[in-house]
Design a protein around this motif. Structure first.
Motif, short mmCIF file in Angstrom:
data_model
loop_
_atom_site.label_atom_id
_atom_site.label_comp_id
_atom_site.label_asym_id
_atom_site.label_seq_id
_atom_site.Cartn_x
_atom_site.Cartn_y
_atom_site.Cartn_z
N ASN A 225 0.81 -1.21 0.00
CA ASN A 225 0.00 0.00 0.00
C ASN A 225 0.85 1.27 0.00
O ASN A 225 0.40 2.31 -0.48
CB ASN A 225 -0.97 -0.01 1.18
CG ASN A 225 -2.05 -1.05 0.98
OD1 ASN A 225 -2.42 -1.35 -0.17
ND2 ASN A 225 -2.56 -1.61 2.07
N LEU A 226 2.08 1.17 0.50
CA LEU A 226 3.00 2.31 0.41
C LEU A 226 3.45 2.53 -1.03
O LEU A 226 4.02 3.54 -1.37
CB LEU A 226 4.19 2.13 1.36
CG LEU A 226 3.86 2.35 2.85
CD1 LEU A 226 5.01 1.89 3.73
CD2 LEU A 226 3.52 3.82 3.13
N ARG A 227 3.17 1.54 -1.91
CA ARG A 227 3.39 1.69 -3.36
C ARG A 227 2.04 1.85 -4.08
O ARG A 227 1.93 1.60 -5.28
CB ARG A 227 4.09 0.45 -3.93
CG ARG A 227 5.45 0.11 -3.37
CD ARG A 227 6.12 -1.03 -4.16
NE ARG A 227 5.32 -2.26 -4.14
CZ ARG A 227 5.49 -3.26 -3.27
NH1 ARG A 227 6.44 -3.19 -2.34
NH2 ARG A 227 4.73 -4.34 -3.33
N CYS A 228 0.99 2.20 -3.36
CA CYS A 228 -0.36 2.36 -3.92
C CYS A 228 -0.87 1.09 -4.58
O CYS A 228 -1.69 1.14 -5.50
CB CYS A 228 -0.43 3.54 -4.88
SG CYS A 228 -0.23 5.12 -4.04
N GLY A 229 -0.36 -0.06 -4.11
CA GLY A 229 -0.90 -1.34 -4.58
C GLY A 229 -0.19 -1.92 -5.78
O GLY A 229 -0.65 -2.92 -6.35
N GLN A 230 0.93 -1.30 -6.18
CA GLN A 230 1.69 -1.88 -7.30
C GLN A 230 2.35 -3.16 -6.84
O GLN A 230 3.07 -3.17 -5.84
CB GLN A 230 2.74 -0.90 -7.80
CG GLN A 230 3.60 -1.50 -8.90
CD GLN A 230 4.39 -0.46 -9.66
OE1 GLN A 230 4.62 0.64 -9.17
NE2 GLN A 230 4.79 -0.80 -10.86
N PRO A 231 2.12 -4.29 -7.54
CA PRO A 231 2.73 -5.55 -7.11
C PRO A 231 4.25 -5.44 -7.13
O PRO A 231 4.82 -4.87 -8.06
CB PRO A 231 2.24 -6.56 -8.14
CG PRO A 231 1.07 -5.92 -8.80
CD PRO A 231 1.31 -4.45 -8.75
N GLY A 232 4.90 -5.99 -6.10
CA GLY A 232 6.36 -5.92 -6.02
C GLY A 232 7.02 -7.14 -6.63
O GLY A 232 6.36 -8.16 -6.88
N ASN A 233 8.30 -7.06 -6.91
CA ASN A 233 9.11 -8.18 -7.39
C ASN A 233 8.47 -8.93 -8.56
O ASN A 233 8.46 -10.16 -8.59
CB ASN A 233 9.39 -9.19 -6.26
CG ASN A 233 10.06 -8.51 -5.09
OD1 ASN A 233 10.84 -7.58 -5.28
ND2 ASN A 233 9.73 -8.94 -3.88
N GLY A 234 7.89 -8.20 -9.49
CA GLY A 234 7.34 -8.82 -10.69
C GLY A 234 6.15 -9.74 -10.45
O GLY A 234 5.82 -10.55 -11.29
N ALA A 235 5.50 -9.61 -9.29
CA ALA A 235 4.33 -10.46 -9.00
C ALA A 235 3.23 -10.20 -10.03
O ALA A 235 3.07 -9.09 -10.51
CB ALA A 235 3.82 -10.16 -7.60
N ALA A 236 2.50 -11.25 -10.36
CA ALA A 236 1.45 -11.14 -11.37
C ALA A 236 0.34 -10.21 -10.87
O ALA A 236 -0.01 -10.23 -9.70
CB ALA A 236 0.87 -12.51 -11.67
N ALA A 237 -0.18 -9.40 -11.78
CA ALA A 237 -1.21 -8.44 -11.40
C ALA A 237 -2.59 -8.94 -11.81
O ALA A 237 -3.19 -8.42 -12.73
CB ALA A 237 -0.92 -7.09 -12.04
N LEU A 238 -3.09 -9.97 -11.15
CA LEU A 238 -4.44 -10.47 -11.38
C LEU A 238 -4.68 -10.73 -12.87
O LEU A 238 -5.28 -9.92 -13.57
CB LEU A 238 -5.45 -9.45 -10.86
CG LEU A 238 -6.84 -9.95 -10.48
CD1 LEU A 238 -6.75 -10.85 -9.25
CD2 LEU A 238 -7.78 -8.79 -10.17
N GLU A 239 -4.15 -11.83 -13.37
CA GLU A 239 -4.20 -12.10 -14.80
C GLU A 239 -5.61 -12.44 -15.26
O GLU A 239 -6.30 -13.22 -14.63
CB GLU A 239 -3.26 -13.26 -15.13
CG GLU A 239 -1.84 -12.91 -14.76
CD GLU A 239 -0.86 -13.19 -15.88
OE1 GLU A 239 -1.27 -13.80 -16.88
OE2 GLU A 239 0.31 -12.80 -15.74
#
Ligand SMILES: N[C@@H](CCC(=O)N[C@@H](CS)C(=O)NCC(=O)O)C(=O)O
Ligand SMILES: [Fe+2]
Length: 357
Positions: A225-239
């Motif tokens: 949430n400190l990144r506004c919800g951007q997935p970290g470490n290349g995690a998949a973003a709800l494919e």
């Protein structure tokens, strides 16, 4: 007219609020939840709204925000308090700022205490306020982590929320009992932590002894949430499924457009869930379709090969929507509904086998 929807995430008991101005179609979404972005985006589209902003009431500790994912999908911008220290926002809000959508707006009030970056959004006519985890219904946010401060929360509530009109409706970020809304008047009278004659010291004493276990997702949620919800470490973003250009509906069904199906018939298995007399009746059926009436689908689903995605079809698209749920339950992942069914298919002049000409 104001468009207003209260949405719920059952996993974290979080409320997400959609506010729109019907004349312009412009909308904002307060506290979206990562796992619900698909649902919320479907609603925004079905209501014909354009999402301008995802607005956070604070850096949540119990779930990951959907703000980044919404931006990714719908191009909406992200705003939250400057005091949150978050990165990746398009706008950092200060006390007194206004967020406008069409002819309507929300006023930003700094209401720290649960976290130091907590804000309350007050609707232009002061008929509604979105209090995040500052005031909860007959409760308050905890103050034992994320720079929480009970005395500060008390002062926020008394000086920035309880001074709103008595009739102002208060919508919190969470409720753990399923309660949905309260009002300034009610909370001033009946809030067992913050109402009546309770003083700052009383509140601090109450909160010091709350003794709640930490949220289960704390270690994952706060950094995300400190990144506004951007997935970290290349995690998949709800494919999303990639076998067809599918649309997800607010009712929870994947749909495929008739023109795509007609052009890609050989790539899928069409399962027609009507009764046999309908299948051979005047509407006809799609070439190569497998007849499997809805009433028999659950029992016979496992006889269907899993080599191709399945498109479910019926007369008007409702039985087949239910069929997609039955098929998913039976272990089929690539499944979609044909919206409008054979009626729309025929109405669009698409080719059929059998049927009246
Ligand atoms: N059991 C929940 C904990 C929820 C929780 O701690 N919620 C915070 C808001 S982020 C709170 O302030 N709760 C106040 C309360 O439960 O009285 C979880 O694991 O997520
Ligand atoms: Fe919170």
């Amino acid at each position: 007219m104001l468009v207003f929807r209260q949405l719920f995430d059952p996993t974290s008991s979080t409320y997400t609020y959609l506010l729109g101005d019907s004349a312009s179609g412009e909308a904002v979404l307060i506290d979206p939840v990562f796992e619900q972005v698909r649902r919320d985006a479907a609603l925004i589209s079905e209501l014909g709204l354009k999402l301008l902003w995802s607005l956070e009431t604070h850096v949540h500790a119990d779930h990951v925000t959907g703000a980044w994912l919404m931006k990714n999908r719908l191009g909406s911008q992200i705003a939250l308090a400057a005091a949150s220290s978050a990165t990746g926002a398009d706008l950092l809000l200060q006390d007194g700022d206004r967020v406008t959508f069409g002819k309507r707006s929300l006023e930003v009030r700094a209401t720290p205490g649960h976290t130091n970056g907590c804000i309350t959004y007050v609707l232009d006519d002061e008929s509604m306020a979105f209090t995040g985890d500052c005031v909860l219904i007959r409760g308050s946010g905890r103050t034992d982590f994320q720079q929480g401060n009970a005395r500060e929360l008390y002062r926020s509530v008394r000086s920035r929320i309880f001074c709103l009109p008595e009739s102002c409706l208060l919508y919190p970020a969470h409720d753990y009992r399923g309660l949905t809304v309260t009002s300034v008047c009610e909370e001033k009278k009946y809030n067992p932590r913050l109402g009546g004659e309770i003083g700052e010291g009383d509140y601090a004493g109450y909160m010091k002894n709350l003794d709640l276990p930490h949220p289960k997702k704390l270690d994952e949620a706060v950094p995300a949430n400190l990144r506004c919800g951007q997935p970290g470490n290349g995690a998949a973003a709800l494919e999303d499924p990639s076998w067809a250009p599918l649309r997800f509906t607010f009712s929870g069904v994947w749909e495929v457009e008739p023109h795509w199906l007609e052009e890609n018939l050989s790539a899928v298995r069409v399962v027609d869930v009507r009764e046999p007399n309908e299948f051979s009746g005047p509407l006809g059926h799609i070439r190569g379709a497998t007849l499997l009436p809805l009433g028999e689908l659950a029992a016979k689903a496992r006889e269907l090969p899993k080599d191709k995605p399945i498109v479910a079809v019926c007369r008007a698209g409702s039985r087949s929507a239910h069929a997609t749920a039955i098929l998913q339950k039976a272990g089929f992942t690539d499944v979609a509904n044909l919206p409008g069914g054979m009626l729309r298919w025929r109405g669009e002049g698409r080719s059929v086998e059998g049927g009246a000409s």
